[in-house]
Design a protein around this motif. Structure first.
Motif, PDB file in Angstrom:
ATOM      1  N   VAL A 154       0.867  -1.052  -0.012  1.00  0.00           N
ATOM      2  CA  VAL A 154       0.031  -0.032  -0.128  1.00  0.00           C
ATOM      3  C   VAL A 154       0.877   1.337   0.053  1.00  0.00           C
ATOM      4  CG1 VAL A 154      -1.790   1.179   1.304  1.00  0.00           C
ATOM      5  CG2 VAL A 154      -1.894  -1.083   1.290  1.00  0.00           C
ATOM      6  N   PRO A 155       0.701   2.259  -0.726  1.00  0.00           N
ATOM      7  CA  PRO A 155       1.563   3.471  -0.826  1.00  0.00           C
ATOM      8  C   PRO A 155       1.590   4.035   0.577  1.00  0.00           C
ATOM      9  CG  PRO A 155       0.013   3.465  -2.651  1.00  0.00           C
ATOM     10  CD  PRO A 155      -0.543   2.455  -1.923  1.00  0.00           C
ATOM     11  N   ALA A 156       2.675   4.451   0.848  1.00  0.00           N
ATOM     12  CA  ALA A 156       2.745   5.213   2.279  1.00  0.00           C
ATOM     13  C   ALA A 156       2.054   6.778   2.297  1.00  0.00           C
ATOM     14  CB  ALA A 156       4.209   5.249   2.675  1.00  0.00           C
ATOM     15  N   VAL A 157       2.484   7.219   1.044  1.00  0.00           N
ATOM     16  CA  VAL A 157       2.106   8.836   0.713  1.00  0.00           C
ATOM     17  C   VAL A 157       1.407   8.943  -0.504  1.00  0.00           C
ATOM     18  CG1 VAL A 157       3.089  11.067   0.634  1.00  0.00           C
ATOM     19  CG2 VAL A 157       3.817   9.504   2.360  1.00  0.00           C
ATOM     20  N   ASN A 158       0.249   9.804  -0.413  1.00  0.00           N
ATOM     21  CA  ASN A 158      -0.396  10.257  -1.626  1.00  0.00           C
ATOM     22  C   ASN A 158      -0.398  11.992  -1.884  1.00  0.00           C
ATOM     23  OD1 ASN A 158      -1.943  10.677  -4.038  1.00  0.00           O
ATOM     24  ND2 ASN A 158      -3.774  10.076  -3.199  1.00  0.00           N
ATOM     25  N   GLN A 159       0.550  12.354  -2.198  1.00  0.00           N
ATOM     26  CA  GLN A 159       0.832  13.873  -2.405  1.00  0.00           C
ATOM     27  C   GLN A 159      -0.174  14.445  -3.332  1.00  0.00           C
ATOM     28  OE1 GLN A 159       4.123  16.425  -4.555  1.00  0.00           O
ATOM     29  NE2 GLN A 159       5.016  15.543  -2.704  1.00  0.00           N
TER      30      GLN A 159
END
Length: 290
Positions: A154-159
């Motif tokens: 799962v992505p850690a960050v969504n900018q």
């Protein structure tokens, strides 16, 4: 102030961005940020200033492990082998062996098979220890769903673009439900002052009233709003006084009513490009070798 990512890695909540910062001004801006106390620096292959970010970190004299480096893969380098090579290009320019957070810059929904392969490369880099965390940028909830159909991490960050005039509640909720940290680009609405029409966030009377109540600036109020709501924020500036000002946000707290006022300013108008409009035909560009 740190945020704990979904893989246990600690990331500073407040970072320093260099979007549209000319290479000739990047070294001094980043050095000023690091001397002020910033420990997260956000750049991207497409910004054309990774080399200068790396030089500034070296010149700062700080130990490498004290600076959290985040950079992004441009769509022209999507695809499994291409994205593995994109790491080599970015790491070479930055002058590092390992990147702390490596993310996909856009969802590229029209060629999502390339996006999936690019993300698979990020998973490989993570497994190999070449990056400490991986993530995405400008992904909408449906893009996250499509990615997670095949992804194993799962992505850690969504900018994404988040400021009081464009709060993206659906994206923030989708991130939170998946354990993804939302990281705000244009966190103080700078995009509203040079692309928008009418009032910019800096001149908004409601934000100004909150700022006056705390003896702070509108920019400081907006950054504080992100931090109190658990987001990461990466304001940018090349002016030393603004760089310092944007970091001076840890000595006051917004009330629940003030946060509600900021949330209520949403116009629903995106300042940046629509994620669906980002295609290789319109936005593709060659990313130089290291």
């Amino acid at each position: 102030m740190n945020l704990t990512l979904n893989n246990g890695v600690e990331m500073p909540a407040l970072g320093f961005g260099v979007f549209q910062t000319p290479p000739g001004e990047t070294v001094e801006a980043v050095r000023t940020a690091l001397s002020t106390g910033y420990r997260l620096i956000d750049t991207a292959a497409a910004y054309g200033n990774e080399r200068e970010v790396g030089e500034a970190i070296i010149r700062s004299g700080l130990p490498r492990e004290d600076v959290f480096i985040e950079t992004k893969v441009w769509i022209s380098d999507f695809g499994y082998d291409q994205t593995l090579h994109a790491f080599d290009k970015s790491a070479g320019k930055l002058g590092v062996d390992r990147i702390d957070l490596f993310i996909l810059h856009q969802a590229l929904p029209g060629r999502f098979e390339l996006t999936r392969e690019a993300y698979r490369a990020l998973e490989t880099l993570l497994a190999d220890g070449k990056v400490r965390a991986i993530g995405v940028s400008n992904f909408m909830p449906d893009h996250l769903d499509a990615l997670l159909e095949k992804a194993t991490v799962v992505p850690a960050v969504n900018q994404v673009e988040v400021h009081p005039y464009f709060t993206q509640p659906d994206v923030r909720a989708a991130d939170e439900a998946r354990g993804i940290v939302t990281q705000a680009w244009s966190p103080i609405g700078g995009i509203t002052s040079y692309r928008g029409t009418g009032t910019s966030t800096f001149d908004d009377p409601a934000i100004g009233e909150i700022a006056a109540a705390h003896g702070k600036t509108p920019a400081q109020v907006m950054i504080r709003w992100h931090l109190q709501e658990g987001r990461s924020a990466i304001p940018k500036s090349v002016r030393a006084e603004r760089i310092v000002e944007n970091f001076d946000v840890f000595d006051f707290e917004l009330t629940d009513d003030q946060i509600a006022v900021l949330e209520g300013l949403d116009t629903g108008v995106r300042g940046g490009p629509e994620p669906a409009d980002v295609t290789l035909e319109t936005f593709g560009r060659d990313i130089p070798e290291a």
